[in-house]
Design a protein around this motif. Structure first.
Motif, PDB file in Angstrom:
ATOM      1  N   LEU A 270       0.814  -1.211   0.000  1.00  0.00           N
ATOM      2  CA  LEU A 270       0.000   0.000   0.000  1.00  0.00           C
ATOM      3  C   LEU A 270       0.849   1.264   0.000  1.00  0.00           C
ATOM      4  CD1 LEU A 270      -2.776  -1.078   2.545  1.00  0.00           C
ATOM      5  CD2 LEU A 270      -2.933  -0.929   0.049  1.00  0.00           C
ATOM      6  N   GLY A 271       2.023   1.178   0.611  1.00  0.00           N
ATOM      7  CA  GLY A 271       2.884   2.347   0.680  1.00  0.00           C
ATOM      8  C   GLY A 271       2.656   3.171   1.926  1.00  0.00           C
ATOM      9  N   PHE A 272       3.642   3.903   2.354  1.00  0.00           N
ATOM     10  CA  PHE A 272       3.578   4.757   3.539  1.00  0.00           C
ATOM     11  C   PHE A 272       4.747   5.738   3.467  1.00  0.00           C
ATOM     12  CE2 PHE A 272       5.851   0.857   4.352  1.00  0.00           C
ATOM     13  CZ  PHE A 272       7.067   1.278   4.856  1.00  0.00           C
ATOM     14  N   ALA A 273       4.692   6.755   4.281  1.00  0.00           N
ATOM     15  CA  ALA A 273       5.793   7.715   4.355  1.00  0.00           C
ATOM     16  C   ALA A 273       6.824   7.281   5.378  1.00  0.00           C
ATOM     17  CB  ALA A 273       5.263   9.105   4.697  1.00  0.00           C
ATOM     18  N   ARG A 274       6.322   6.796   6.532  1.00  0.00           N
ATOM     19  CA  ARG A 274       7.255   6.379   7.586  1.00  0.00           C
ATOM     20  C   ARG A 274       6.589   5.389   8.518  1.00  0.00           C
ATOM     21  NH1 ARG A 274       9.451  10.831  11.697  1.00  0.00           N
ATOM     22  NH2 ARG A 274       7.331  10.564  12.494  1.00  0.00           N
ATOM     23  N   VAL A 275       7.358   4.405   8.968  1.00  0.00           N
ATOM     24  CA  VAL A 275       6.925   3.475  10.015  1.00  0.00           C
ATOM     25  C   VAL A 275       7.943   3.581  11.140  1.00  0.00           C
ATOM     26  CG1 VAL A 275       6.537   1.071  10.658  1.00  0.00           C
ATOM     27  CG2 VAL A 275       5.776   1.908   8.426  1.00  0.00           C
ATOM     28  N   ASP A 276       7.447   3.948  12.338  1.00  0.00           N
ATOM     29  CA  ASP A 276       8.335   4.129  13.496  1.00  0.00           C
ATOM     30  C   ASP A 276       8.198   2.920  14.420  1.00  0.00           C
ATOM     31  OD1 ASP A 276       9.827   4.934  15.637  1.00  0.00           O
ATOM     32  OD2 ASP A 276       8.909   6.928  15.811  1.00  0.00           O
ATOM     33  N   LEU A 277       9.269   2.156  14.530  1.00  0.00           N
ATOM     34  CA  LEU A 277       9.274   0.966  15.388  1.00  0.00           C
ATOM     35  C   LEU A 277      10.145   1.169  16.623  1.00  0.00           C
ATOM     36  CD1 LEU A 277       9.768  -1.669  12.537  1.00  0.00           C
ATOM     37  CD2 LEU A 277       7.636  -1.187  13.768  1.00  0.00           C
ATOM     38  N   ARG A 278      10.504   2.396  16.946  1.00  0.00           N
ATOM     39  CA  ARG A 278      11.448   2.646  18.031  1.00  0.00           C
ATOM     40  C   ARG A 278      10.857   2.425  19.417  1.00  0.00           C
ATOM     41  NH1 ARG A 278      13.426   8.530  16.388  1.00  0.00           N
ATOM     42  NH2 ARG A 278      11.179   8.661  15.906  1.00  0.00           N
ATOM     43  N   THR A 279       9.515   2.497  19.520  1.00  0.00           N
ATOM     44  CA  THR A 279       8.869   2.293  20.815  1.00  0.00           C
ATOM     45  C   THR A 279       8.412   0.840  20.934  1.00  0.00           C
ATOM     46  OG1 THR A 279       8.062   4.570  20.803  1.00  0.00           O
ATOM     47  CG2 THR A 279       7.025   3.042  22.353  1.00  0.00           C
ATOM     48  N   PRO A 280       8.814   0.139  21.999  1.00  0.00           N
ATOM     49  CA  PRO A 280       8.418  -1.263  22.149  1.00  0.00           C
ATOM     50  C   PRO A 280       6.893  -1.425  22.193  1.00  0.00           C
ATOM     51  CG  PRO A 280      10.155  -0.697  23.703  1.00  0.00           C
ATOM     52  CD  PRO A 280       9.699   0.593  23.078  1.00  0.00           C
ATOM     53  N   GLU A 281       6.421  -2.507  21.600  1.00  0.00           N
ATOM     54  CA  GLU A 281       4.999  -2.851  21.598  1.00  0.00           C
ATOM     55  C   GLU A 281       4.126  -1.796  20.921  1.00  0.00           C
ATOM     56  OE1 GLU A 281       4.250  -5.808  22.488  1.00  0.00           O
ATOM     57  OE2 GLU A 281       6.244  -6.218  23.323  1.00  0.00           O
ATOM     58  N   GLU A 282       4.725  -0.979  20.059  1.00  0.00           N
ATOM     59  CA  GLU A 282       3.935   0.060  19.401  1.00  0.00           C
ATOM     60  C   GLU A 282       4.484   0.316  18.009  1.00  0.00           C
ATOM     61  OE1 GLU A 282       3.151   4.838  19.902  1.00  0.00           O
ATOM     62  OE2 GLU A 282       3.360   3.601  21.715  1.00  0.00           O
ATOM     63  N   ILE A 283       3.578   0.553  17.056  1.00  0.00           N
ATOM     64  CA  ILE A 283       3.974   0.894  15.685  1.00  0.00           C
ATOM     65  C   ILE A 283       3.253   2.172  15.283  1.00  0.00           C
ATOM     66  CG2 ILE A 283       3.992   0.184  13.279  1.00  0.00           C
ATOM     67  CD1 ILE A 283       3.989  -2.687  14.156  1.00  0.00           C
ATOM     68  N   ALA A 284       4.037   3.167  14.896  1.00  0.00           N
ATOM     69  CA  ALA A 284       3.448   4.432  14.423  1.00  0.00           C
ATOM     70  C   ALA A 284       3.649   4.513  12.923  1.00  0.00           C
ATOM     71  CB  ALA A 284       4.121   5.604  15.121  1.00  0.00           C
ATOM     72  N   VAL A 285       2.536   4.643  12.181  1.00  0.00           N
ATOM     73  CA  VAL A 285       2.601   4.658  10.719  1.00  0.00           C
ATOM     74  C   VAL A 285       2.122   6.011  10.218  1.00  0.00           C
ATOM     75  CG1 VAL A 285       1.797   3.590   8.589  1.00  0.00           C
ATOM     76  CG2 VAL A 285       2.158   2.175  10.634  1.00  0.00           C
ATOM     77  N   ARG A 286       2.933   6.665   9.389  1.00  0.00           N
ATOM     78  CA  ARG A 286       2.528   7.905   8.747  1.00  0.00           C
ATOM     79  C   ARG A 286       2.213   7.595   7.295  1.00  0.00           C
ATOM     80  NH1 ARG A 286       6.494  12.941   8.948  1.00  0.00           N
ATOM     81  NH2 ARG A 286       5.829  12.814  11.151  1.00  0.00           N
ATOM     82  N   PRO A 287       0.967   7.861   6.850  1.00  0.00           N
ATOM     83  CA  PRO A 287       0.582   7.543   5.472  1.00  0.00           C
ATOM     84  C   PRO A 287       1.380   8.376   4.454  1.00  0.00           C
ATOM     85  CG  PRO A 287      -1.339   7.963   6.827  1.00  0.00           C
ATOM     86  CD  PRO A 287      -0.146   8.414   7.624  1.00  0.00           C
ATOM     87  N   SER A 288       1.456   7.827   3.281  1.00  0.00           N
ATOM     88  CA  SER A 288       2.072   8.580   2.183  1.00  0.00           C
ATOM     89  C   SER A 288       1.087   9.606   1.634  1.00  0.00           C
ATOM     90  CB  SER A 288       2.508   7.622   1.059  1.00  0.00           C
ATOM     91  OG  SER A 288       1.376   6.991   0.520  1.00  0.00           O
ATOM     92  N   GLU A 289       1.591  10.555   0.905  1.00  0.00           N
ATOM     93  CA  GLU A 289       0.725  11.606   0.369  1.00  0.00           C
ATOM     94  C   GLU A 289      -0.233  11.051  -0.698  1.00  0.00           C
ATOM     95  OE1 GLU A 289       3.235  14.636  -1.110  1.00  0.00           O
ATOM     96  OE2 GLU A 289       4.038  15.214   0.878  1.00  0.00           O
ATOM     97  N   SER A 290       0.126   9.942  -1.316  1.00  0.00           N
ATOM     98  CA  SER A 290      -0.715   9.406  -2.391  1.00  0.00           C
ATOM     99  C   SER A 290      -1.845   8.534  -1.887  1.00  0.00           C
ATOM    100  CB  SER A 290       0.137   8.588  -3.366  1.00  0.00           C
ATOM    101  OG  SER A 290       0.786   7.526  -2.689  1.00  0.00           O
ATOM    102  N   GLY A 291      -1.830   8.209  -0.623  1.00  0.00           N
ATOM    103  CA  GLY A 291      -2.896   7.356  -0.111  1.00  0.00           C
ATOM    104  C   GLY A 291      -2.810   7.219   1.396  1.00  0.00           C
ATOM    105  N   GLU A 292      -3.646   6.416   1.984  1.00  0.00           N
ATOM    106  CA  GLU A 292      -3.672   6.198   3.422  1.00  0.00           C
ATOM    107  C   GLU A 292      -3.273   4.778   3.729  1.00  0.00           C
ATOM    108  OE1 GLU A 292      -7.415   7.192   5.032  1.00  0.00           O
ATOM    109  OE2 GLU A 292      -7.299   9.289   4.480  1.00  0.00           O
ATOM    110  N   ALA A 293      -2.527   4.608   4.822  1.00  0.00           N
ATOM    111  CA  ALA A 293      -2.104   3.288   5.255  1.00  0.00           C
ATOM    112  C   ALA A 293      -3.121   2.681   6.155  1.00  0.00           C
ATOM    113  CB  ALA A 293      -0.763   3.398   5.965  1.00  0.00           C
TER     114      ALA A 293
END
Length: 293
Positions: A270-293
């Protein structure tokens, strides 16, 4: 006590009895041979000052004569060695073939040049340890072994450094092995399929993260570069411009969470701008400008 005379037989040490006839006093036992003069002289050393001086002068003359010969001893030894080499080559023990095993096509020319061998050289006169050192001095080579196979063959077994990745730092690119060592003779441009690691310290830390990524072909095929951040953690830059931020520790657990999310949501497709895995037990996903994650 009995007296012993060199070269003669044991004679009695007793003096002639008093009153014995004069003819008997000057004679030894019957049948006892007279002591030869040359034998009797043995053991009597002339230690007079004149004799000592003559001996020292003779020693000095011998020393001068030896020094005057220069490198004659070396020349004699070389002549003997040449004679032995001539005999061995006459028997057919001369170098005709050199087999190099375990070397890549890139490393072969450098190894051959390092050996400095000539066809027809006496094979028994080759210094195998010196040849091994020459081969190991080649940048491609990690280990080497040289074996002489009579009558005319030399076998060179080579183990090269593995190519782990291309390391880019300060505007320059190098090929590194599994220990992070730069392979001097390897040109980075000739290894487009190797993963690219970027940044200071990435050469030494690459061996920890790359095997984890290699276990995930779906993710690995999308990675453009693995970037070392502050010499403590990694960012994964994908070919479409996306970014995956890994934690400084427990990277494998973070990638397992990413795998689970991708299986559920097909995140990588699907694509995304960024996936942040730095925090344990948590995933932060920033959608890309062309669509939503």
């Amino acid at each position: 006590m009995p007296a012993v005379v060199r070269g003669g037989r044991r004679q009695s040490a007793q003096a002639p009895r008093r009153g014995a006839p004069a003819s008997a006093r000057g004679k030894g036992p019957r049948n006892a041979p007279a002591t030869p003069a040359k034998v009797a002289a043995i053991g009597r050393l002339d230690l007079s000052p004149r004799a000592v001086m003559i001996s020292m002068a003779a020693g000095c003359l011998v020393l001068v004569a030896v020094l005057a010969t220069g490198a004659r001893a070396e020349r004699i030894g070389a002549a003997v060695s040449d004679g032995v080499d001539g005999v061995t080559t006459g028997l057919g023990l001369k170098l005709r073939r050199v087999h190099i095993t375990g070397a890549s096509a890139e490393a072969q020319p450098a190894i051959q040049q390092a050996l400095q061998l000539e066809a027809g050289a006496p094979i028994t006169g080759l210094d195998l340890d010196l040849l091994r050192q020459r081969v190991q001095s080649v940048g491609w080579v990690k280990e080497a072994r040289v074996v002489r196979l009579l009558p005319d063959t030399l076998i060179v077994e080579v183990k090269e450094h593995d190519r782990l990745a291309v390391w880019q730092n300060a505007g320059r690119a190098f090929v590194i092995d599994g220990s992070g060592k730069v392979i001097p003779d390897a040109q980075a441009a000739r290894y487009p399929r190797l993963p690219l690691v970027v940044g200071r310290g990435a050469d030494q830390a690459a061996a920890e993260v790359l095997p984890l990524l290699a276990q995930r072909p779906r993710l690995m095929s999308r990675i453009d570069a693995v970037v070392r951040v502050d010499e403590r953690r990694w960012d994964l830059r994908l070919k479409d411009g996306s970014l995956i931020q890994l934690p400084a520790v427990d990277q494998d657990e973070a990638l397992i969470r990413l795998d689970a999310l991708d299986q559920r949501e097909r995140l990588l497709d699907l694509g995304f701008a960024r996936v942040d895995l730095r925090t344990p037990e948590e995933i932060a996903v920033r959608p890309s400008e062309s669509g939503e994650a």
